[in-house]
Every structure is written in structure tokens, then in C-alpha cells.
Write a protein that holds these residues in place. Sequence first.
Motif, PDB file in Angstrom:
ATOM      1  N   ALA A 126     -33.314 153.714  34.466  1.00  0.00           N
ATOM      2  CA  ALA A 126     -32.451 152.688  33.879  1.00  0.00           C
ATOM      3  C   ALA A 126     -33.026 151.293  34.112  1.00  0.00           C
ATOM      4  O   ALA A 126     -32.805 150.381  33.303  1.00  0.00           O
ATOM      5  CB  ALA A 126     -31.046 152.783  34.473  1.00  0.00           C
ATOM      6  N   GLY A 127     -33.796 151.140  35.200  1.00  0.00           N
ATOM      7  CA  GLY A 127     -34.381 149.842  35.526  1.00  0.00           C
ATOM      8  C   GLY A 127     -35.752 149.596  34.932  1.00  0.00           C
ATOM      9  O   GLY A 127     -36.388 148.598  35.269  1.00  0.00           O
ATOM     10  N   GLY A 128     -36.215 150.509  34.072  1.00  0.00           N
ATOM     11  CA  GLY A 128     -37.466 150.249  33.375  1.00  0.00           C
ATOM     12  C   GLY A 128     -38.584 151.242  33.563  1.00  0.00           C
ATOM     13  O   GLY A 128     -39.643 151.097  32.945  1.00  0.00           O
ATOM     14  N   LEU A 129     -38.419 152.254  34.423  1.00  0.00           N
ATOM     15  CA  LEU A 129     -39.464 153.262  34.588  1.00  0.00           C
ATOM     16  C   LEU A 129     -39.644 154.031  33.278  1.00  0.00           C
ATOM     17  O   LEU A 129     -38.701 154.634  32.772  1.00  0.00           O
ATOM     18  CB  LEU A 129     -39.100 154.233  35.711  1.00  0.00           C
ATOM     19  CG  LEU A 129     -40.009 155.453  35.901  1.00  0.00           C
ATOM     20  CD1 LEU A 129     -41.451 155.022  36.141  1.00  0.00           C
ATOM     21  CD2 LEU A 129     -39.511 156.315  37.053  1.00  0.00           C
ATOM     22  N   GLN A 130     -40.854 154.011  32.739  1.00  0.00           N
ATOM     23  CA  GLN A 130     -41.131 154.653  31.468  1.00  0.00           C
ATOM     24  C   GLN A 130     -41.379 156.142  31.664  1.00  0.00           C
ATOM     25  O   GLN A 130     -42.233 156.545  32.456  1.00  0.00           O
ATOM     26  CB  GLN A 130     -42.353 154.008  30.806  1.00  0.00           C
ATOM     27  CG  GLN A 130     -42.161 152.543  30.444  1.00  0.00           C
ATOM     28  CD  GLN A 130     -41.062 152.350  29.404  1.00  0.00           C
ATOM     29  OE1 GLN A 130     -41.079 152.963  28.339  1.00  0.00           O
ATOM     30  NE2 GLN A 130     -40.126 151.468  29.712  1.00  0.00           N
ATOM     31  N   THR A 131     -40.629 156.965  30.959  1.00  0.00           N
ATOM     32  CA  THR A 131     -40.779 158.421  31.030  1.00  0.00           C
ATOM     33  C   THR A 131     -40.313 159.013  29.710  1.00  0.00           C
ATOM     34  O   THR A 131     -39.377 158.491  29.093  1.00  0.00           O
ATOM     35  CB  THR A 131     -39.970 159.019  32.196  1.00  0.00           C
ATOM     36  OG1 THR A 131     -40.162 160.442  32.218  1.00  0.00           O
ATOM     37  CG2 THR A 131     -38.484 158.741  32.050  1.00  0.00           C
TER      38      THR A 131
END
Length: 302
Positions: A126-131
Motif C-alpha cells: 500500500a505504501g508503494g512496494l511494486q509487485t
Amino acid sequence: MPVPSPYADRLSRLPVERHEVEVSGGKTAYWVYGPATDSVEPVTVIAVHGFRGEHHGLEPVLAFLPELRVIAPDLPGFGETEPLPSGVHDLQAYAQWLREFAAAVAPGAVILGHSFGSIVTSAAVAGGLQTPQLILINPIGAPALDGPKGVLTKLAVFYYALGAKLPARIGTALLRNRLIVRGTSIAMAKTADAALRRFIHDQHDTYFSRFADRDVLRDAFVASVSNDVRAFAPEIDVPTLLVAAQHDDITPIEDERRLALMFPEAELVEIADVGHLIHYETPAEAAGAIRRFLRVPVSRDR
């Protein structure tokens, strides 16, 4: 003497390597399971364990997923990973650590979290980790203090607070007390299989007290009972798999069903006759759900 693992034969056929990487100012230990990259690029998954555990806890599930390349770190302050130099081990710190870890070792990997790991991974994504996809096993989908065993959770709050306030040697001994660890293990296990129960208890005896110090343990516990996945679900815009237990004493299945509806795109798989230890008691079922979700063909070596 260690209790034999019911999954030992499968695990023995799974390649594994230990590595370290500098993340958030400290060394993170991690293990890489499964095939090395070859002509066919395997799906890579970063797997985050739960509270008081370490990477070994997820091995039974990995044993049934030989097709995947799984990177399993120990959370900061647990197992073989150093505490964060800041000394702060709240949810924000763990989520930032995971974002940095993923960027360092496997950008774009699928992210998986179990229990407290489900909160850490959800906060990070939710805080920006790309997956491309997110997998949550035994997700914490409601406040732990309000669960079926909320009274026991409140006792746990007192226990961890007492362990932090007592003189260091006494407090640490209390937090590592084998009778309390065994009581926790007995409370969580649902299986009637005596051999499997012995294995579960041995796993908790062996790995449940490998925390760096009582301050790390207290902070991580507060983070685990003060947060849940609901706060992050609406902000997660990637396909998400929830593997939930129908007899979970921490998050009832009704709350897991409501949690699934909070994601823009989520699939809920329910496993019967198991509680908060899906990774120990029903790893084959969890692995099957993961394989279908990732659309990974079954390995010939299975």
C-alpha cells in the motif's frame, strides 16, 4: 533431539542458499529456495514470516512449491537478521525495510506474508512496494484484541509489557520461558495428528525465542496487535490471494470474508479443519492455492 519434519523428504530435494544484504542500515539474512534461473525464468516470491517466527516457519509450504524461486528473509531483530540501527521496530519501520529489501534482492517479485507478515507486506505494498501479486496466509483481518481469544491476547499484552519492564535478565528469561512458549503452541495447534503436533511444538521450541532482545520483541508485538490488513486493503491495487483458516482463533473466518471484499481485486481460499498454523498443518493445501493463483504448472519432481 529435534523432532523429524513430516516434510523433510520434500525439503531435502529443494535447493537452498543463505545470503546477506545491507538493508535499512543493517544486515538482513535471507535464504533462496528453489530453482536457479535458467532458460525458463521461475516465478520469484519474497516470503515474510510472522511474529516471533523466522524463515524456517514457511519451509513446509515451500516444500510443496519446488517450481518457485522463493526468497525468505528473517525479519529485523529475529532469527539471524540484525535489529534495525534506529532501534525502532514498529510497522512503519518494517514496511520500509521490506520495500528496501525487495528493491535490493528481487525488484518486481511476488510478495507473500504470513500472519504478522500479512500486515507488514500489506503496509509495504500500500505504501508503494511494486509487485504483480500479493499473497496473504492467515491474514490478520481484524483487531487481535477483538478475536475469539481476545482475553488471551490481552493477557499477552500484559506479558510482553511485564517482560519489558522487569530487570533485563529476568524479563528476557520470562519472554523466553519454554512453558509459556509451549502453552502458546498448544493453543494454536488444531491437528489431531500426534506426530505433527510434536513437530509443531518442536518448531516453536526451537525458533520462537530467537529474537534479538526484549525491546525488539515488545515493539514487534505492539505492531502486530495494533494493526491489521483492513487499513491497507483498499489501497492495494494488485491481484491478492487470501489463504484463510476456518478455525483461526486470531481472525475468525467471517472477518476474513469481509476482508476479502475490501480489496479492489482479491480471491479468498478457505481451508477447513485448521487454525492459525496453515503453514505447518496444511501446507500442501496452501501451496495448491498459491500455485493456482500464480498459474504455475506442477513440477515433474513433485
